[in-house]
Motif scaffolding. Structure first.
Motif, mmCIF file in Angstrom:
data_model
loop_
_atom_site.group_PDB
_atom_site.id
_atom_site.type_symbol
_atom_site.label_atom_id
_atom_site.label_comp_id
_atom_site.label_asym_id
_atom_site.label_seq_id
_atom_site.Cartn_x
_atom_site.Cartn_y
_atom_site.Cartn_z
ATOM 1 N N ALA A 1 43.539 -33.366 4.327
ATOM 2 C CA ALA A 1 42.716 -33.292 3.121
ATOM 3 C C ALA A 1 43.261 -34.332 1.928
ATOM 4 O O ALA A 1 42.591 -34.859 1.400
ATOM 5 N N SER A 2 44.455 -34.429 1.985
ATOM 6 C CA SER A 2 45.291 -35.328 1.187
ATOM 7 C C SER A 2 44.766 -36.758 1.279
ATOM 8 O O SER A 2 44.656 -37.542 0.177
ATOM 9 N N ALA A 3 44.860 -37.107 2.393
ATOM 10 C CA ALA A 3 44.473 -38.714 2.774
ATOM 11 C C ALA A 3 42.884 -38.738 2.376
ATOM 12 O O ALA A 3 42.614 -39.824 1.857
ATOM 13 N N ILE A 4 41.957 -37.844 2.663
ATOM 14 C CA ILE A 4 40.789 -38.054 2.319
ATOM 15 C C ILE A 4 40.542 -38.001 0.848
ATOM 16 O O ILE A 4 39.675 -38.860 0.432
ATOM 17 N N ILE A 5 40.982 -37.125 0.281
ATOM 18 C CA ILE A 5 40.927 -37.020 -1.419
ATOM 19 C C ILE A 5 41.581 -38.377 -2.049
ATOM 20 O O ILE A 5 40.744 -38.902 -3.201
ATOM 21 N N GLU A 6 42.757 -38.571 -1.655
ATOM 22 C CA GLU A 6 43.366 -39.684 -2.251
ATOM 23 C C GLU A 6 42.659 -41.245 -1.789
ATOM 24 O O GLU A 6 42.632 -41.957 -2.638
ATOM 25 N N ASP A 7 41.904 -40.921 -0.719
ATOM 26 C CA ASP A 7 41.227 -42.152 -0.443
ATOM 27 C C ASP A 7 40.085 -42.558 -1.548
ATOM 28 O O ASP A 7 39.855 -43.688 -1.615
ATOM 29 N N ARG A 8 39.438 -41.427 -1.905
ATOM 30 C CA ARG A 8 38.701 -41.464 -3.050
ATOM 31 C C ARG A 8 39.313 -41.995 -4.529
ATOM 32 O O ARG A 8 38.476 -41.940 -5.589
ATOM 33 N N GLY A 9 40.311 -42.111 -4.612
ATOM 34 C CA GLY A 9 41.083 -42.453 -5.954
ATOM 35 C C GLY A 9 41.524 -41.307 -6.609
ATOM 36 O O GLY A 9 42.166 -41.431 -7.619
ATOM 37 N N ALA A 10 41.939 -40.105 -5.933
ATOM 38 C CA ALA A 10 42.518 -39.156 -6.593
ATOM 39 C C ALA A 10 44.324 -39.428 -6.944
ATOM 40 O O ALA A 10 44.622 -39.976 -5.883
ATOM 41 N N ALA A 11 44.436 -39.099 -8.123
ATOM 42 C CA ALA A 11 45.975 -39.196 -8.277
ATOM 43 C C ALA A 11 46.721 -38.064 -7.692
ATOM 44 O O ALA A 11 46.252 -37.164 -7.401
ATOM 45 N N THR A 12 48.227 -38.279 -7.783
ATOM 46 C CA THR A 12 48.902 -37.153 -7.121
ATOM 47 C C THR A 12 48.711 -35.633 -7.834
ATOM 48 O O THR A 12 48.584 -34.799 -6.768
ATOM 49 N N ALA A 13 48.609 -35.400 -9.080
ATOM 50 C CA ALA A 13 48.402 -34.235 -9.623
ATOM 51 C C ALA A 13 47.016 -33.868 -9.028
ATOM 52 O O ALA A 13 46.861 -32.616 -8.859
ATOM 53 N N LEU A 14 45.747 -34.628 -9.241
ATOM 54 C CA LEU A 14 44.620 -34.172 -8.691
ATOM 55 C C LEU A 14 44.431 -33.717 -7.456
ATOM 56 O O LEU A 14 44.177 -32.697 -7.147
ATOM 57 N N SER A 15 45.265 -34.558 -6.407
ATOM 58 C CA SER A 15 45.363 -34.352 -5.309
ATOM 59 C C SER A 15 46.024 -33.090 -4.947
ATOM 60 O O SER A 15 45.599 -31.940 -4.125
ATOM 61 N N ALA A 16 47.254 -32.753 -5.522
ATOM 62 C CA ALA A 16 47.725 -31.481 -5.469
ATOM 63 C C ALA A 16 46.903 -30.288 -5.776
ATOM 64 O O ALA A 16 46.718 -29.279 -5.131
ATOM 65 N N THR A 17 46.133 -30.546 -7.023
ATOM 66 C CA THR A 17 45.169 -29.302 -7.337
ATOM 67 C C THR A 17 44.098 -29.209 -6.339
ATOM 68 O O THR A 17 43.851 -27.863 -6.052
ATOM 69 N N VAL A 18 43.564 -30.127 -5.702
ATOM 70 C CA VAL A 18 42.545 -30.074 -4.640
ATOM 71 C C VAL A 18 43.088 -29.435 -3.586
ATOM 72 O O VAL A 18 42.405 -28.492 -3.104
ATOM 73 N N LEU A 19 44.248 -29.747 -3.208
ATOM 74 C CA LEU A 19 44.931 -28.965 -2.007
ATOM 75 C C LEU A 19 45.122 -27.431 -2.137
ATOM 76 O O LEU A 19 44.644 -26.656 -1.262
ATOM 77 N N ALA A 20 45.536 -27.183 -3.482
ATOM 78 C CA ALA A 20 45.462 -25.836 -3.914
ATOM 79 C C ALA A 20 44.132 -25.160 -3.781
ATOM 80 O O ALA A 20 44.234 -24.160 -3.080
#
Length: 391
Positions: A229-248
């Protein structure tokens, strides 16, 4: 003074807490950035860690019914919790990727599998299996809700692999509570005569084969998302804070899907609930495929996680509808190997595809095909008699 009903709930609550801590396995993708830095590996190897952990988890579940009786109790699950914590501590100090793979994937993965099947069987042997079984499965998923963003934040604070230490602490605390409030004997004594006798005839091989196929193709999509999940969303340009939120949010979707089975099960047979899973997964995957937007990606991933939660809770309930408490462990262990196969192939192939193409597009199309196969198989299973489907 604590009432007797409250005391009777303590063993189940302690077991659920242990299952919750083991469910941090679903938070694996939060560790990917730390792994890439520590060992200089690629996304393929990161997916390999989760894949091997799923295999170890599945083998533990498969072998569980054949363990001696003294090893099939809540206290045995607590012992597995202690060993899981030790494995995580060793993983944080592993000098090489191979040793990390050994301690995390094989050590923690196998111990998590023992905890999961012990606690789920405990719920299946209770006086309310249709309610408590999906709740126990949901406790496992809730581990990802809490530990996913927590680990990701700690990695961002430069904890690196040490971000696994809070999980080890949670396992130790939960194991201590289970030792203090053993649940196996209590659950066995409260089982009714109806629970100890077969509800229907033993499941046919064809039924079990269809269940296996449903679980394999129906869970593969969700396992890919949870593993990467983190690799997929960060591949789209998500910053760390947004990535953590999406993971939650993804973890909440997974847990919400699991919890909803307890509610939906009051009105719908488990096969219908299972059928909702690939439909939601297909919608989520199409959202990911059609839109490159990071927020649309978060929505798509959450829908896939929700669908996976439905599937994860519906399968043990559906299996329980086919069996008695005496045969549930053996049957579900066999069906659960489908989850292991999906967990081995899905994140690994998705990571390999990304390393080769620089995109998750091919993996998303493969996941969409997998969901459609699951839906067709569920439709085939629904042709069996009402007694099998109703649960």
């Amino acid at each position: 003074m604590t009432s007797k009903p409250a005391k009777a709930r303590l063993p189940m609550l302690a077991a659920a807490l242990l299952c919750f801590a083991a469910g941090s396995l679903y938070a694996w993708s939060s560790m990917i950035p730390a792994l890439l830095v520590r060992y200089d590996v690629g996304v393929q190897q990161a997916g390999q860690v989760f894949s091997f952990a799923i295999v170890a988890f599945s083998l533990a579940v498969l072998l569980f019914p054949y363990l001696p009786a003294p090893m099939k109790s809540s206290r045995a699950a607590a012992a597995a919790g202690v060993l899981a914590a030790i494995s995580l501590v060793l993983a944080t100090v592993a000098p090489g990727f191979d040793l990390f793979l050994l301690f995390y994937s094989l050590g923690f993965g196998a111990m998590s599998g023992i905890i999961y099947i012990q606690t789920v069987e405990l719920a299946a042997k209770s006086s309310a299996p249709a309610v408590l079984t999906p709740l126990m499965v949901a406790a496992f998923g809730l581990g990802g809700v809490v530990f996913g963003p927590t680990i990701r934040a700690l990695v961002a604070l430069n904890w690196q692999l040490a971000a696994l230490l809070p999980v080890a602490l949670a396992l130790i605390v939960a194991a201590a509570l289970v030792f203090a409030f053993p649940a196996h004997e209590q659950a066995a004594s409260t089982a009714t005569n109806r629970d100890t006798a077969p509800i229907i005839a033993p499941p046919r091989a064809g039924h079990v084969a269809l269940l296996w196929t449903i679980f394999a193709f129906g869970s593969g999509t969700g396992l890919m998302v949870l593993g990467l999940a983190s690799a997929i969303i960060e591949d789209r340009g998500a910053a760390t804070a947004l990535s953590a939120t999406v993971l939650a949010v993804i973890a909440l979707g997974n847990t919400g899907g699991r919890l909803s089975v307890s509610l939906l099960g009051q009105w719908l047979p488990p096969i219908i609930i299972a059928g909702l899973s690939p439909i939601l997964a297909a919608i989520g995957l199409l959202t990911l495929i059609i839109s490159p937007n990071v927020y649309a990606g978060g929505i798509g991933l959450t829908l896939v996680a929700l669908s996976y939660g439905l599937m994860a809770s519906a399968m043990p309930v559906l299996t329980r509808a086919l069996t008695s408490t005496l045969t549930f462990g053996h049957t579900f262990a066999l069906v659960f190997t489908a989850w292991g196969v999906a967990g081995l192939l899905s994140p690994w192939l998705a990571g390999t595809s990304f390393d080769a193409t620089g995109s998750f597009t091919a993996a998303l199309y493969f996941a969409l095909a997998s969901s459609l196969i699951a839906l067709v198989t569920i439709a085939a299973f629904a042709r069996f008699p009402r007694a099998v489907r109703a649960g």
